[in-house]
Enzyme design. Structure first.
Site, mmCIF file in Angstrom:
data_model
loop_
_atom_site.group_PDB
_atom_site.id
_atom_site.type_symbol
_atom_site.label_atom_id
_atom_site.label_comp_id
_atom_site.label_asym_id
_atom_site.label_seq_id
_atom_site.Cartn_x
_atom_site.Cartn_y
_atom_site.Cartn_z
ATOM 1 N N GLN A 1 13.736 -38.084 -16.244
ATOM 2 C CA GLN A 1 14.194 -36.855 -16.060
ATOM 3 C C GLN A 1 15.691 -36.828 -14.967
ATOM 4 O O GLN A 1 16.055 -35.835 -14.696
ATOM 5 C CB GLN A 1 13.121 -36.016 -15.055
ATOM 6 C CG GLN A 1 11.946 -35.867 -15.952
ATOM 7 C CD GLN A 1 10.801 -35.035 -14.883
ATOM 8 O OE1 GLN A 1 9.779 -35.788 -14.914
ATOM 9 N NE2 GLN A 1 11.191 -34.185 -14.250
ATOM 10 N N PHE B 1 6.876 -33.805 -16.404
ATOM 11 C CA PHE B 1 5.982 -33.214 -15.507
ATOM 12 C C PHE B 1 6.179 -33.513 -14.170
ATOM 13 O O PHE B 1 5.474 -33.686 -13.060
ATOM 14 C CB PHE B 1 4.325 -33.282 -15.861
ATOM 15 C CG PHE B 1 4.325 -32.938 -17.360
ATOM 16 C CD1 PHE B 1 4.371 -31.829 -17.986
ATOM 17 C CD2 PHE B 1 3.760 -34.110 -18.229
ATOM 18 C CE1 PHE B 1 4.340 -31.528 -19.326
ATOM 19 C CE2 PHE B 1 3.341 -34.025 -19.433
ATOM 20 C CZ PHE B 1 3.910 -32.608 -20.034
ATOM 21 N N ARG C 1 7.529 -28.826 0.535
ATOM 22 C CA ARG C 1 7.234 -27.551 -0.477
ATOM 23 C C ARG C 1 5.792 -27.221 -0.145
ATOM 24 O O ARG C 1 5.458 -25.872 -0.402
ATOM 25 C CB ARG C 1 7.665 -28.082 -1.693
ATOM 26 C CG ARG C 1 7.605 -26.888 -2.732
ATOM 27 C CD ARG C 1 8.223 -27.232 -4.162
ATOM 28 N NE ARG C 1 9.568 -27.067 -4.106
ATOM 29 C CZ ARG C 1 10.184 -25.945 -4.403
ATOM 30 N NH1 ARG C 1 9.609 -24.831 -5.133
ATOM 31 N NH2 ARG C 1 11.518 -26.056 -4.401
ATOM 32 N N PHE D 1 5.539 -29.684 -7.229
ATOM 33 C CA PHE D 1 6.055 -30.574 -6.112
ATOM 34 C C PHE D 1 5.397 -30.030 -4.740
ATOM 35 O O PHE D 1 6.301 -29.911 -3.749
ATOM 36 C CB PHE D 1 7.550 -30.180 -6.416
ATOM 37 C CG PHE D 1 8.351 -31.345 -5.695
ATOM 38 C CD1 PHE D 1 8.441 -32.693 -6.211
ATOM 39 C CD2 PHE D 1 9.079 -31.272 -4.575
ATOM 40 C CE1 PHE D 1 9.471 -33.523 -5.885
ATOM 41 C CE2 PHE D 1 10.011 -32.107 -3.960
ATOM 42 C CZ PHE D 1 10.058 -33.394 -4.795
ATOM 43 N N ALA E 1 12.089 -29.168 -10.186
ATOM 44 C CA ALA E 1 12.236 -27.869 -9.410
ATOM 45 C C ALA E 1 12.399 -26.731 -10.447
ATOM 46 O O ALA E 1 12.804 -25.616 -9.870
ATOM 47 C CB ALA E 1 13.336 -28.102 -8.391
ATOM 48 N N GLU F 1 7.656 -24.700 -13.643
ATOM 49 C CA GLU F 1 6.434 -24.996 -12.536
ATOM 50 C C GLU F 1 5.630 -23.691 -12.464
ATOM 51 O O GLU F 1 4.492 -23.785 -12.044
ATOM 52 C CB GLU F 1 7.013 -25.487 -11.277
ATOM 53 C CG GLU F 1 7.504 -27.001 -11.186
ATOM 54 C CD GLU F 1 8.517 -27.395 -10.257
ATOM 55 O OE1 GLU F 1 9.562 -26.654 -9.928
ATOM 56 O OE2 GLU F 1 8.245 -28.146 -9.595
#
Lengths: 468, 790
Positions: free
Chosen positions: B198, B229, B311, B345, B542, B743
């Site tokens: 990614q 993912f 987060r 995340f 994100a 997400e």
């Protein structure tokens, strides 16, 4: 080892095949057909699904634990052969595009081949047909929509023709330009007698039936197996016969075939087999393998014990039989001599009172934490016989003898059940592992007796029967 | 226009025919070598001796490397250089790479890798949060604390309180395509790397460090991943670096892919948490104060654990305006796999915390859990006075919205615990719509009656809203680049920094490009992500892929379009404003020519038809130490109602129905967005139900294959599965007013766990206080607690 098979409609002859070369590795590394994917290399994800057609019909199988010699005389179709020779997409492929059935696409070839096979067989129980294919992206909904949309489409001709092409004459004649020639390979015996001879001579050989467990010895334990005897050619060992007295299951009967015969006679056993592994695995796994393997968490052994089945062993020309529970001596130890093999299992015909319960983290395609098989006969309100056996509760598949005794001769009441439930501690001291704790195993085993009582009294007992 | 159309995934036909190429499918030269790691068999130790003679003499082995053989950096960490590629003499988790085998086949490498003899001086491993806490084994000097108001005082003064603690398990990504990389040595020591990643730029960076070259000598390419993912944000570094190092050493192409068991044993997963909470509220259910303690299991290396834990704190409020709140987060270092990015995340863990609190309070008050939540929602966008954005067609250049005039105190207080004003809250309206579409009230009554009628099963309804912050919290990552060429025949070559892992990013961005030029989508060629085309990219993570890259591509396309318009206007003697690109044609005043002709004319006119585009997200300002600012450009919303059934005797349970309403703004592609929502929900529900990671007392992961780790199978999706997109638009000026969707819907799966809790609660008066995941065993235990007090 020399074998011949059809690959996407074309004949392939291989000489000097390493006996444990998997179809998946051969396709990807030797043949350059990379459409078939490796997801787990142990038959649990279905990314490597191919369709194999033999005399019995079209089957989805996991190529990752399928050894090349198992394919001798069969037709293999990979995702590269799902579409027609002119590029016309298979209806399942078109539906998967139209209904957004692929995201990352890596599981997709496997899904396509499962769908191609189930479509060829006219199956519409899609959740069951696709239980052996994992997808991490879509949540499955669009895939099921695609499978449903495919139902009414006719089976394409290029799919149906595999079956007519697999005669030995076609395979050997057309490919090599010579006449038919029967195979004579000691490693691929063609019947039980040949097997008996070969195995007696090479008692150190590894017998490979469906390879759903032995396959992992090769792909995960990285063992070199030598010598190997492949049982795929022993058609006579696949026979299933049902008489007034018994059901006789040849050791090589695969679990799909077993399910077909068992389902109408013992529906609860049939439902258990529906949840046993996946279509791909059931199409390969044999009843004899599941028993001979001796695993304490195999689902057939406790069920067969509850049914009072008999195991038939053979060594050369010598045969012996035993109650199947006697076969399982201890963890990893069975009553089988070198060179001796399971020839058949017989189940006495009986009125169906069998209840089989499989507890696992996931309903489909999961190894049981606990498997309970109850065969309880009640006459005039009294328990006249009870055969109860469990998997996952001890080092072997094991009868609950104290529980059986606490039931037998007693009135069929909640009070009897309660007192029998107390006996589980005497029969079992289960262990904790990644599937469940010892406590959960013991307490739910007790509770499964209560479930059995409720079900025999006509109540609904499975969450699978509840809907919104 | 191409945007807003429900087009299939751009590679759908390649997927279904098996012709979509992944890293391991790329044809390799005949002399390609294959790699495998020899790994540690203990969790914490000093290596005292290594005998690799048998490895070296194993058939097919070309070379065996240990840390001392590495020519340059021995590091694959994405953060603080604490993650050696090969053990530096210490071992910090069971499964850590110790040596690297280079062999002539994948199997030969794997076989040899098991022949290493490693002697260890074992040390006490920290395998649990308690052990790590007791040893003060942590990242950062102490806990991070974010706070708003005086939560402790508010709770002390509150009429009612609840408190509790629960374990929240981690999650294996189980991307179907395992980690893989292929390095092809080029002339002059350059390296071409294909990596299933990614984050191509980080691969480039780590490879360059490892082979001692500037980044310009390394080119990284990735056409697609078979799922990511978050698991391919940093976890691919080790393979790519290994391949590059071995390729440099041998001069031959080198490929490495993990067998599934290795993949699960070596790579990081979602962070397990233990969350403790105290909450004070009034008799009407209004929250007055909440305190959270997050114990975060980070594993052995820092990786991305700090922003993940941050987060989680940033989502501890979820959708609720909490007057006083304090979140304390400990980032604990243990001897397990290094936990890493995973869809959400940390957001999911933080959100589960507050949803657990709401569930507990609703139980205490005997109040409908949805009503309780609505009473605590943030003020709606309408109440905040922000005008809704104008419709796409009518919008010109989307001037920034004017801030609402004369904000009242209540509106001023519509802030998150970290001080961001919530201006776009849509859950009041979405909840009302979902309650109606799901027939909630009638079903709730029917289920209560059904449950009361028997003692074997119980059904339960769970509701969870989602408010998820969109932007990287490391502000500088919120940038993207694009490269667009228009060829003289009118065909378009599209490239940008985003990576395709199945989410449909490439198609969405191609739709943007086609729309900007007013041409059919077929004219746009989607190409592999390539560090040589677009440099310095951020990870596709994100949920930012379409937001960032869509905008960068738009900028590039508009640059070319404006050049073409200027040229055509001059040629046809009109103003550039009179040049319009639409329907494959270019309207120049009253003249109409095809786009292809226009491209050719521009070429003939010596107009540059290639442009880069760049975008950086506006309005962001964030201080992660203070926990104050505006980390997020906007919020994405969603709501779900799940119905489950549980069996008292065994704890067996399953999802019967799920109703979902999700906010993707003005969707760029509703088909792809619904696909994201459906898939994310099932993945989220899997995390909280069947997916259980189990380590033994030695630190060995016992659930290291699909035979033991159970992601949802086909029949685990809800029997009834109603998914709809909310009809709205992003109030911020995002690409075509769409919203990020990767997400946020993952957290809709929390409703499945809450539904289990509701079903279990019907067996008695005690609060179920479940841990997660709600496996059959966990549900069975909770029922026993509630019903039998055991």
């Amino acid at each position: 080892m020399k074998i011949t098979f059809l690959l996407n409609g074309e004949s392939v002859q291989l000489e000097d095949v390493p006996p444990t070369r998997t179809l998946l590795d051969w396709l990807r590394e030797d043949r350059g057909l990379t459409g078939t994917k490796e997801g787990c290399n142990e038959g649990d994800c279905g990314a490597c699904t191919v369709m194999v057609t033999d005399a019995e019909g079209a089957k989805a199988l996991n190529a990752c634990i399928l050894f090349l010699p198992q394919l001798d005389g069969k037709a293999v179709r990979t995702v590269e052969g799902a579409a027609g020779p002119d590029g016309t997409l298979h209806p399942a492929q078109q539906a998967m595009i139209d209904l957004h059935g692929s995201q990352c696409g890596f599981c997709t070839p496997g899904f396509i081949m499962s769908m191609v096979a189930s479509h060829a067989n006219g199956a519409t129980d899609h959740d069951t047909q696709l239980a052996g294919n994992l997808c991490r992206c879509t949540g499955y909904a669009p895939i099921i929509r695609a499978a449903e949309a495919t139902e009414t489409a006719p089976v394409p001709t290029w799919i149906t023709q595999d079956r007519s092409f697999i005669s030995p004459e076609k395979l050997r004649g057309e490919a090599a330009g010579r006449g038919a020639e029967p195979p004579s390979n000691p490693h691929i015996p063609q019947n039980a007698d040949e097997l008996a001879k070969a195995y007696a001579k090479h008692p150190d050989a590894t017998l490979v039936a469906g390879a759903t467990d032995v396959g992992l010895w090769v792909t995960k334990q990285l063992r070199d197996l030598d010598p190997v005897i492949f049982l795929a050619g022993c058609e006579d060992l696949k026979d299933i016969t049902v008489t007034d007295n018994e059901i006789r299951l040849g050791a090589m009967a695969d679990m799909t075939a077993v399910r077909e015969v068992i389902e109408p006679l013992h529906p609860s056993y049939g439902e258990m087999i529906r949840r046993y592994a996946s279509v791909q695995v059931r199409n390969a796994a044999t009843i004899g393998g599941n028993v001979a393997n001796g695993s304490p968490i195999g689902d057939n052994p406790p069920t067969l014990i509850a049914l009072g089945a008999t195991l038939h062993l053979r060594h050369g020309d010598a045969r012996r039989s035993m109650p199947i529970e006697d076969f399982f001596i201890d963890y990893g130890k069975q009553d089988r001599a070198p060179g001796e093999f399971v020839e058949a299992i017989t189940i006495p015909r009986q009125a169906d009172t069998l209840k089989v319960y499989k507890l696992s983290k996931r309903f489909d395609q999961d190894i049981s934490a606990v498997l309970g098989a109850f065969n309880i006969t009640v006459e005039n309100g009294t328990v006249t016989s009870a055969r109860i056996a469990f998997g996952g509760m001890a080092g072997t598949p094991k009868r609950a003898t104290h529980v059986e005794q606490a039931l037998t001769g007693q009135p069929w009441t909640a009070a009897t059940i309660a007192s029998a439930q107390a006996e589980f501690d005497r029969d079992f001291t289960p262990m904790s592992d990644m599937r469940a704790s010892a406590e959960y195993r013991l307490e739910t085993a007790r509770n499964l007796l209560a479930r059995c009582y409720a079900e025999m009294n006509g109540e609904t007992t499975s969450v699978l029967a509840v809907s919104a | 226009m191409s945007v807003t159309k429900p087009l299939p995934h751009d590679a759908a036909k390649l997927h279904v025919t098996g012709t979509a190429r992944y890293v391991d499918d790329i044809p390799t030269p005949r002399d390609c070598l294959h790699l495998a790691f020899g790994v540690s068999h203990v969790a914490k130790a000093r290596i005292t001796a290594m005998n690799l003679e048998e490895v070296k003499s194993s058939p097919g082995v070309v070379a065996v490397l240990t840390a001392v053989d590495l020519p340059f950096a021995n590091d694959v960490s994405p953060s603080i250089h604490d993650e050696p590629l090969l053990s530096d003499g210490t071992v910090n988790h069971l499964g850590q790479p110790v040596f690297l085998v280079v062999a002539t086949s994948h199997r030969a490498a794997r076989v040899a890798a098991r022949k290493g003899q490693i002697d260890y001086e074992e040390q006490e491993a920290l395998l649990t949060l308690d052990q790590a806490l007791a040893a003060d084994s942590r990242f950062e000097e102490g806990p991070r604390i974010y706070a708003k108001g005086d939560a402790s005082a508010a709770i002390a003064a509150a009429p009612r309180t609840v408190e509790g603690q629960f374990e929240l398990g981690g999650q294996e990504h189980f991307y179907l395509e395992g980690q893989a990389a292929l390095a092809l040595p080029q002339e002059g020591g350059d390296m071409l790397v294909h990596s299933s990643t990614q984050h191509p730029t980080e691969i480039q960076h780590k490879v360059a460090e490892a082979i001692g070259t500037p980044m310009h000598a390394v080119r990284v390419e990735i056409r697609r991943m078979g799922g990511g993912f978050g698991g391919k944000e940093s976890q691919g570094n080790a393979l790519a670096v290994s391949c590059a190092v071995a390729a440099r050493l041998t001069g031959k192409p080198c490929k490495m892919r993990y067998d599934r068991d290795d993949d699960m044993t070596i790579t990081g997963k979602r962070h397990p948490f233990r969350i403790s909470y105290r909450a004070g509220y009034d008799d009407e259910g209004k929250l007055l104060g909440v305190e959270f303690l997050h114990l975060v299991n980070c594993g052995w290396a820092q990786d991305l654990s700090l922003p993940v834990a941050d987060r989680a704190m940033l989502h501890a409020d979820n959708a609720y305006r909490i007057p006083a709140i304090r979140i304390e987060s400990h980032r604990l270092k243990t001897n397990l796999q290094s936990f890493t990015a995973y869809r959400g995340f940390g957001g999911p863990q933080g959100m589960v915390g507050i949803e657990r609190v709401m569930d507990h309070i609703a139980h205490d008050l005997g109040m409908d859990p949805i009503e309780l939540r609505r009473r605590n929602y943030y003020l709606s966008a309408a109440e905040m006075g922000g005008a809704a954005p104008v419709a796409i067609g009518a919008r010109t250049n989307g001037a920034p919205m004017t801030p609402p005039q004369s904000i009242s105190d209540e509106k001023k207080n519509n802030t998150t615990p970290y001080g961001q004003l919530v201006e776009d809250f849509e859950l009041h309206e979405m909840t009302a719509q979902l309650l109606e579409s799901s027939d909630y009230a009638a079903r709730k009554a029917e289920i209560a009656a059904w449950n009361a009628g028997q003692d074997r099963f119980a059904r339960g309804l769970g509701f969870s809203p989602v408010k998820f912050g969109i932007s990287f919290t490391l502000t500088h990552l919120n940038q993207a680049g694009a490269l667009v060429h228009v060829y003289q025949d009118g065909s378009v070559h599209l490239n940008h920094g985003g990576t395709e892992m199945g989410q449909g990013l490439f198609q969405k961005v191609a739709q943007v490009a086609a729309s900007r030029f007013g041409i059919p989508l077929e004219k746009v060629k989607i190409t592999a992500t390539d560090t040589a085309k677009v440099p310095n990219t951020s990870a596709t993570a994100a949920s930012s892929g379409s937001d960032l890259n869509g905008m960068a591509v738009k900028a590039a396309c508009d640059t070319i379009r404006d050049r073409m318009a200027a040229h055509l206007a001059e040629r046809y003697q009109t103003e550039p404003a009179n040049v319009r690109f639409d329907d494959g044609q270019v309207h120049i005043g009253d003249e109409v020519i095809s786009f292809d002709e226009a491209a050719n004319l521009a070429y003939q006119g010596r107009i540059s038809l290639s442009a880069t585009g760049f975008y950086k997200t506006p309005k962001l300002e964030w201080d992660r130490i203070k926990g104050q600012g505006r980390p997020f450009f906007y919020f994405a919303y969603g709501a779900a109602i799940t119905e489950v059934v549980v069996d008292r005797l065994t704890g067996e349970n399953r999802i019967l129905r799920a109703d979902i309403l999700h906010d993707a703004g003005a969707s760029l592609n509703p088909a792809l967005d619904i696909g994201q929502v459906e898939g994310a929900y099932v993945q989220g529900a899997g995390w909280l139900t069947t997916e259980e990671l189990v380590w033994d007392g030695k630190g060995a992961l016992r659930t290291h294959a699909p035979s033991t780790y159970k992601i949802p199978a086909c029949s685990d999706r809800p029997d009834v599965f109603n998914v709809a997109l909310y009809d709205g638009q992003n109030r911020e000026e995002s690409i075509y007013r769409s919203k990020a969707v990767g997400e946020p819907p993952f957290m809709l799966g929390i409703s499945a766990w809450l539904a289990q809790s509701a079903a279990v609660a019907s067996f008695g008066a005690t609060y179920p206080a479940m841990d997660a995941p709600g496996t059959a065993e966990e549900v069975w235990r909770a029922i026993r607690r509630v019903r039998d007090g055991v």
